[in-house]
Enzyme design. Sequence first.
Site, PDB file in Angstrom:
ATOM      1  N   LEU A  67     -23.215  24.220 -35.345  1.00 49.88           N
ATOM      2  CA  LEU A  67     -23.162  24.804 -36.690  1.00 49.88           C
ATOM      3  C   LEU A  67     -21.757  24.601 -37.238  1.00 49.88           C
ATOM      4  CD1 LEU A  67     -25.097  28.065 -35.765  1.00 49.88           C
ATOM      5  CD2 LEU A  67     -25.995  26.090 -37.025  1.00 49.88           C
ATOM      6  N   ASN A  68     -21.658  23.782 -38.288  1.00 44.65           N
ATOM      7  CA  ASN A  68     -20.355  23.344 -38.797  1.00 44.65           C
ATOM      8  C   ASN A  68     -20.229  23.643 -40.292  1.00 44.65           C
ATOM      9  OD1 ASN A  68     -17.820  21.911 -38.544  1.00 44.65           O
ATOM     10  ND2 ASN A  68     -18.766  20.192 -39.598  1.00 44.65           N
ATOM     11  N   GLY A  82     -18.910  26.499 -41.644  1.00 44.33           N
ATOM     12  CA  GLY A  82     -17.896  27.492 -42.003  1.00 44.33           C
ATOM     13  C   GLY A  82     -16.550  26.888 -42.347  1.00 44.33           C
ATOM     14  N   LYS A 134     -13.627  24.862 -40.593  1.00 47.13           N
ATOM     15  CA  LYS A 134     -13.008  25.583 -39.484  1.00 47.13           C
ATOM     16  C   LYS A 134     -12.885  24.682 -38.251  1.00 47.13           C
ATOM     17  CE  LYS A 134     -13.376  29.955 -36.987  1.00 47.13           C
ATOM     18  NZ  LYS A 134     -14.198  31.164 -36.778  1.00 47.13           N
ATOM     19  N   GLY A 183     -26.578  30.927 -44.518  1.00 42.18           N
ATOM     20  CA  GLY A 183     -26.533  31.361 -43.130  1.00 42.18           C
ATOM     21  C   GLY A 183     -27.198  30.366 -42.195  1.00 42.18           C
ATOM     22  N   HIS A 184     -26.945  30.536 -40.877  1.00 39.03           N
ATOM     23  CA  HIS A 184     -27.455  29.530 -39.934  1.00 39.03           C
ATOM     24  C   HIS A 184     -28.944  29.663 -39.642  1.00 39.03           C
ATOM     25  CE1 HIS A 184     -26.568  32.847 -37.203  1.00 39.03           C
ATOM     26  NE2 HIS A 184     -25.263  32.654 -37.289  1.00 39.03           N
ATOM     27  N   ASN A 219     -22.513  27.761 -32.276  1.00 39.99           N
ATOM     28  CA  ASN A 219     -21.406  27.701 -33.236  1.00 39.99           C
ATOM     29  C   ASN A 219     -20.345  26.733 -32.735  1.00 39.99           C
ATOM     30  OD1 ASN A 219     -22.780  29.756 -34.484  1.00 39.99           O
ATOM     31  ND2 ASN A 219     -21.377  31.371 -33.872  1.00 39.99           N
ATOM     32  N   ASP A 265     -17.286  26.870 -33.140  1.00 35.50           N
ATOM     33  CA  ASP A 265     -16.055  27.556 -32.727  1.00 35.50           C
ATOM     34  C   ASP A 265     -16.226  28.338 -31.423  1.00 35.50           C
ATOM     35  OD1 ASP A 265     -17.506  29.782 -33.448  1.00 35.50           O
ATOM     36  OD2 ASP A 265     -16.151  30.469 -35.022  1.00 35.50           O
ATOM     37  N   LYS A 316     -12.729  33.722 -33.839  1.00 30.15           N
ATOM     38  CA  LYS A 316     -12.921  34.327 -35.158  1.00 30.15           C
ATOM     39  C   LYS A 316     -11.582  34.759 -35.763  1.00 30.15           C
ATOM     40  CE  LYS A 316     -17.332  33.948 -34.545  1.00 30.15           C
ATOM     41  NZ  LYS A 316     -18.040  32.806 -35.180  1.00 30.15           N
TER      42      LYS A 316
END
Length: 518
Positions: free
Chosen positions: A124-125, A127, A138, A231-232, A260, A262, A406
């Site tokens: 998931l990229n 953000g 991010k 949202g994911h 995610n 991150d 985060k």
Amino acid sequence: MSYTQSRLRRVSEHVRYFRETSENQETKSSEEWKSSTKRETLGALEQELARLVASAKEGETEGARREMSGFRNLFSRFLRAKTHIEWKAIQPLPEGAIRPYKQLPPVSESHITQMLSKLVVVKLNGGLGTSMGCKGPKSVIAVRNDLTFLDLTMQQIQQLNRTYNVDVPLVLMNSFNTDDDTQKLLKKYANVKVSVISFCQSRYPRINKETLMPIAKDMGTADMEAWYPPGHGNFYEAFANSGLLDKFLEQGKEYCFLSNIDNMGATVDLNILNFVLNSSGGQEPPEFVMEVTDKTRADVKGGTLIQYEDKLMLLEIAQVPKDYVDEFKSISKFRIFNTNNLWASLGAIRRVVSNNELDMEVIVNPKHLDRGMDVIQLETAAGAAIKNFKNSCGINVPRSRFLPVKKTSDLLLLMSNLYDIDNGSLTLSSERSFPTTPLVKLGSSFDKVKDYLARFQGIPDLIELDHLTVSGDVWFGRDVSLKGTVIIIANHGDRIDVAPGTILENKIVSGNLRILDH
């Protein structure tokens, strides 16, 4: 026919489309509508969405129509959704609903290559790094040795492919906020032996908090503040709409591992892959697996798994009635939380999307725009789809599979000697005598990555640290060592400089301290 008449005709066609498709897509009858106001609101929204679709550029109408149809269905769920669950209706978790990681069947070395040939890794990229003071995605924040999240992810997949002589693809789900920058960044990986594919998740219209109508005037990109990535939980539909789902199924892929970008602990785990691909004891393999891990004091707000209405369900704190929030946060009653490391059957994703069986809880995210308007974003979480898949379960994994970044306090841990790095994978140092990570709280002076980096001439030795709290105007020299519980508080107007080579063990430092070399 005039331009106005032509446009009105197109709007009428789009309204009819939304209503006709919605008749097929509604999984619950119209009797559930509680008032005519909701019907009127939905009807007004359909008119607005049709107007937006009619404004799409030539060649983009079908895509816009599909996107707005998806938003219309999300909006209708929002209108009929209950804000909170019935707390007393929570059922005991059935046996086997959450499996201990240590009890997973062992992996046969001879099967690993075959198993990996069926896997797709999705990150998931979508953000941005704005909350940490960074511009752009991010995923470009440097985590270790000037390597970014994306660098480390590429190294992980490349190492996996080389070790087992396979070609596990890496798929990036971008948002419209990150897509352009990501496409440019990917060019630098031309010589990396990883098949990288990216697609963009949906772009949905923000709605006015008062009127519940879209604030966008058209489908154009001139007013990007009028749009948001939802949202994911949007992954399943966006993945299917992109054509990638069908493509991977045609290639013989069977499962995706979604996480995610991150979360540096979210690496491909062969034990879990073996579990999802191979049934045991005569049981059908699970279509969906959520990795959960034990709660600590830092995780009390994290979503947990419950049994509700005879289905395994992800319960988020926003769905908990106010009187039961403390109970939800209890580590003794709800001992695990969702890491957002998810494994899902590609065939099952196609089925639930095609049959419109996805019924994820709607997250209402209020925002205040710079123009002074209050708006609402309707979002969903990927883990909430667990109840729509067959034989779903959770796996209680080690904490090492949950290393998210985060805040800069998370970044400090990963940049320190607490973790060793090998081919993009971070593991807790063998020099640390116990497997838990320290609790670190850095004050607002450290919120932005630029400020955080400026305040550390070198990252301290944290091998023996249990707890660190830093507040105020604090600066660290090189080769500092922090052990046990260390609290450093510079009061307003004061400055504390922790001198190079300082060792602080079970110390509280406050006031005004500045030690200079001479």
